[in-house]
Design a protein around this motif. Structure first.
Motif: not given
Length: 154
Positions: A150-154, A137-146, A121-129
């Motif tokens: 996020m990961k969902l565990i079923l 979904f939880k943030e995994t801590g991975a970030f590619d600069g953009v 999810v784009a860093f600034q995309n608050a609606a999607a986040k």
């Protein structure tokens, strides 16, 4: 919390066909989201190139195309992903995003027996986040600069 309702609305995912491709290509997000979301044309070009591991669908509500979702298998990381996702600007805030997300996750669980689903999810995309977080979904801590991963565990 969504503004509007999907009560009585039948939301479905359907494959992309010669009958619906033109409508899918017309889908557009709101002005504030256009920097965060690929066009459906771009997504379908990726689906063609990655056709063994890409699963694109038109999102219908009561037989009207309201959005697009593409799921995929990312071989490099051996992850199933929510790859592309958009609800057309005129159909946003009616609950279709949540309903179609539920169907997309169900598709992966049923067809591939997945235990987790990843998305970016784009860093600034608050609606999607917000949508993804509210779905579990939880943030995994991975970030590619953009994008944040996020990961969902079923």
């Amino acid at each position: 919390e969504s503004k509007g309702s999907v009560i009585g609305t039948m939301v479905e995912l359907k494959g992309i066909t010669k009958e619906n491709i033109d409508d899918v290509l017309q889908l557009k997000v709101s002005e504030t989201q256009k920097d965060f979301v690929s066009s459906t044309a771009h997504s379908l070009a990726l689906a063609y190139v990655y056709r063994k591991t890409a699963y694109p669908f038109a999102i219908y509500a009561d037989d009207i195309i309201v959005g697009f979702v593409m799921l995929g298998y990312y071989e490099k990381k051996a992850q199933y992903t929510l790859w592309k996702f958009l609800i057309d600007a005129q159909y946003q805030n009616r609950g279709y995003g949540r309903e179609s997300l539920k169907l997309a996750i169900h598709y992966l669980a049923e067809n591939f027996k997945v235990k987790e689903v990843f998305t970016g999810v784009a860093f600034q995309n608050a609606a999607a986040k917000h949508l993804y977080s509210s779905f579990g979904f939880k943030e995994t801590g991975a970030f590619d600069g953009v994008q944040l991963e996020m990961k969902l565990i079923l």
